[in-house]
Design a protein around this motif. Structure first.
Motif, PDB file in Angstrom:
ATOM      1  N   ALA A 171      -5.113  -1.804   1.264  1.00 18.48           N
ATOM      2  CA  ALA A 171      -5.713  -0.890   0.287  1.00 18.48           C
ATOM      3  C   ALA A 171      -4.643  -0.324  -0.653  1.00 18.48           C
ATOM      4  CB  ALA A 171      -6.431   0.235   1.013  1.00 18.48           C
ATOM      5  N   GLU A 172      -5.071   0.216  -1.798  1.00 27.48           N
ATOM      6  CA  GLU A 172      -4.148   0.878  -2.718  1.00 27.48           C
ATOM      7  C   GLU A 172      -3.387   1.981  -1.995  1.00 27.48           C
ATOM      8  OE1 GLU A 172      -3.531   0.918  -6.325  1.00 27.48           O
ATOM      9  OE2 GLU A 172      -4.109  -1.166  -5.903  1.00 27.48           O
ATOM     10  N   THR A 177       0.828  -1.199   0.000  1.00 24.65           N
ATOM     11  CA  THR A 177       0.000   0.000   0.000  1.00 24.65           C
ATOM     12  C   THR A 177       0.864   1.252   0.000  1.00 24.65           C
ATOM     13  OG1 THR A 177      -1.867   1.041   1.107  1.00 24.65           O
ATOM     14  CG2 THR A 177      -0.115   0.218   2.525  1.00 24.65           C
ATOM     15  N   ARG A 208     -10.630  -4.379  -4.671  1.00 25.04           N
ATOM     16  CA  ARG A 208     -10.430  -3.012  -5.161  1.00 25.04           C
ATOM     17  C   ARG A 208     -10.736  -1.940  -4.119  1.00 25.04           C
ATOM     18  NH1 ARG A 208     -15.294  -0.611  -8.316  1.00 25.04           N
ATOM     19  NH2 ARG A 208     -14.171   1.062  -7.331  1.00 25.04           N
ATOM     20  N   ASP A 241      -9.705   1.303  -2.832  1.00 30.33           N
ATOM     21  CA  ASP A 241      -8.846   2.382  -3.304  1.00 30.33           C
ATOM     22  C   ASP A 241      -8.133   3.086  -2.158  1.00 30.33           C
ATOM     23  OD1 ASP A 241      -9.581   2.424  -6.230  1.00 30.33           O
ATOM     24  OD2 ASP A 241     -11.568   2.628  -5.328  1.00 30.33           O
ATOM     25  N   LEU A 242      -8.840   3.204  -1.032  1.00 29.56           N
ATOM     26  CA  LEU A 242      -8.299   3.997   0.067  1.00 29.56           C
ATOM     27  C   LEU A 242      -8.759   3.397   1.391  1.00 29.56           C
ATOM     28  CD1 LEU A 242      -7.042   6.683   1.221  1.00 29.56           C
ATOM     29  CD2 LEU A 242      -9.254   7.763   0.788  1.00 29.56           C
ATOM     30  N   TYR A 299     -15.359   4.500  -6.461  1.00 29.15           N
ATOM     31  CA  TYR A 299     -14.213   4.650  -5.560  1.00 29.15           C
ATOM     32  C   TYR A 299     -14.596   4.013  -4.226  1.00 29.15           C
ATOM     33  CZ  TYR A 299     -10.007   7.001  -3.750  1.00 29.15           C
ATOM     34  OH  TYR A 299      -8.773   7.276  -3.231  1.00 29.15           O
ATOM     35  N   ALA A 324     -12.485  11.769  -6.443  1.00 27.65           N
ATOM     36  CA  ALA A 324     -13.328  10.572  -6.519  1.00 27.65           C
ATOM     37  C   ALA A 324     -14.791  10.925  -6.770  1.00 27.65           C
ATOM     38  CB  ALA A 324     -13.199   9.781  -5.218  1.00 27.65           C
ATOM     39  N   MET A 372      -7.316  12.922  -3.061  1.00 27.49           N
ATOM     40  CA  MET A 372      -7.877  11.711  -3.672  1.00 27.49           C
ATOM     41  C   MET A 372      -9.393  11.680  -3.537  1.00 27.49           C
ATOM     42  SD  MET A 372      -4.928   8.939  -2.609  1.00 27.49           S
ATOM     43  CE  MET A 372      -5.273   7.649  -3.811  1.00 27.49           C
TER      44      MET A 372
END
Lengths: 316, 316
Positions: free
Chosen positions: A115-116, A2, A100, A102-103, A78, A17, A13
């Motif tokens: 998370a990403e 991450t 998936r 994202d955050l 998102y 989104a 971010m």
């Protein structure tokens, strides 16, 4: 791996989104719900479409948060996990989003970094403290409902400012939230000061069976199935009485035994000092943590008591 | 008629005083003791002789306050009542000082103005908030023991930041006290998470006398003198049970009646919603706050109950 990001990057971010899905952890508590709720209201104030998803049912008492639960009518663009330390906390129903995220916005030191991007602030008493800062940076008005949500997160995760994670900043944020209208008296009543008639009735019965062992260092109480059914207490309500024996001054092992429908006894062990509750219960086929553990007994009450006390004797 | 004075004048009067006796109210709680304790340490830091007097025994759990109890070996030159709303709260043993209370520092709106001079700040959640300000103005260092004393006063009088008297300032002071070393985790354990065997025994008895009135919106419980003595519970310990009836779901007026040595009943009323506890008790010769008030009855239990319930009926 991450990417660890800071508040400013998180804000950026979120700003980019659209169609945002906020995911809470299973068995949702005041912090995951309050943090997601405040973020939902803040993002809505920015004109974004946003909803909340949680694998488990959300207790009615949190109705004041005005959570917009995801109804499946649109595709999330998102995905943000809020106060979720690891993927095992998503729960079955949310597992579809695992591939998936994202955050992730979280305060748990144990955060697994699934998370990403991860905004992790380990010295925050609650994820709500992080959301509080984000909302301040968004340049939008902190509304009453946001303040109620954030106060809930902070208050529940700190045991109302009692736990060791509480910091001076926690109190200062609470002061600000009160000034923004957080209805702290009603919230704390809902969150901490409320017991059902049934719960009090079973407490009284349990206390009438309270007995001390090992020079008052161990306290034990029990409730039979007949007593449980007579009061009409719910299981979730019954759980709370297990903290009572250990609260007694001088007691280092607190034991609560409640009879199940099968007739067997569920034993809850709570300890303090150097006593390992898990060792006591593991020897009896159960398990748990150092301070809180449990096991189950198929014998009658007296046999079950004798077996538990024999294990306590080894540890005390 | 008392002279109402401000913080600066209070500081000036304390500065001129020598051989100071600080008087706490009977059945001492965390605020009267913590406020007097912090003031004691602050005045000692200024080189003054100072001691504390309380009609009733001080619970061992407050040992960390390091209170200097008055031993009678010197003659007080200046008498200060701390957190004492009226002369009836001095208690028998302190009654000798009633004729000459030089100063009263208090936060109770019901303060009777019995002292020569009164520093009354009604919007303070606790008298400890006033003492906190005084110490700040004294120009001395806030030590850890002072911070522990003041945190205790604030935490106990606000039910750990839950009660309606809590303000944003209360939280900001708590933050400052944490920064000065207040050991809030241990204090809150001692103050809120620990119960004596005697306390649990009297809780069980009180719960066995629990009764509901007015469609379950009022809950009442009582303990007789014989029961209190049988358990051996101390008065300070007994105080805590007064929060139990109001905790019950749906209950807006919680009443606890405990028989005193004289045979009369001390009645504690706790309310939520729009119900004014002070109105109920004022009608019966008592007083207090909106959410918590008290009065005393010289009749037997049934008469006392009937009288209190009649007043509750008017307010509920």
């Amino acid at each position: 791996m991450t990417e660890r990001i800071d508040l400013a990057k998180t804000l950026q971010m979120l700003g980019q989104a659209e169609d945002i899905l906020l995911i809470c952890h299973k068995n949702p508590d005041g912090d995951t719900l309050g943090s997601a709720g405040a973020l939902q209201h803040a993002l809505q104030a920015q004109g974004k479409r946003v909803a909340i998803f949680c694998s488990d049912k959300i207790a009615e008492k949190y109705g004041y948060m005005q959570l917009a639960l995801y109804d499946g009518s649109w595709e999330p663009g998102y995905v943000v996990a809020v106060d979720v330390a690891g993927i095992q906390l998503f729960g079955e129903a949310a597992s579809g989003y695992l591939k998936r995220v994202d955050l992730c916005i979280d305060h748990h030191p144990s955060n697994a970094g699934y998370a990403e991007a991860t905004m992790l602030e380990e010295d925050s008493a609650a994820t709500a403290e992080i959301i509080y800062q984000l909302i301040g940076m968004m340049g939008i008005e902190m509304t009453k409902v946001m303040a109620d949500c954030l106060y809930t997160g902070i208050s529940t995760d700190t045991g109302c400012f009692k736990f060791t994670n509480t910091t001076p900043r926690t109190h200062r944020i609470a002061a600000e939230l009160m000034e923004q209208g957080a209805d702290f008296v009603r919230l704390n009543e809902v969150l901490f000061e409320s017991k059902s008639q049934q719960r009090l009735a079973i407490e009284r019965i349990a206390l009438s069976h309270l007995e001390y062992h090992f020079d008052n260092r161990c306290a034990l109480m029990y409730v039979t199935r007949e007593e449980i059914e007579r009061t009409g207490v719910e299981n979730s309500d019954l759980e709370g009485i297990t903290s009572i024996p250990r609260m007694i001054e001088g007691v280092v092992v607190g034991i609560t035994m409640r009879q199940l429908e099968s007739g067997s006894y569920k034993v809850s062990v709570r300890t303090s000092g150097n006593i390992d509750a898990c060792k006591i219960c593991a020897a009896l086929g159960g398990g748990g943590h150092i301070r809180a553990a449990g096991c189950e007994f198929f014998g009658n009450l007296e046999n079950a008591k004798a077996a538990v006390l024999a294990e306590v004797k080894k540890q005390i």
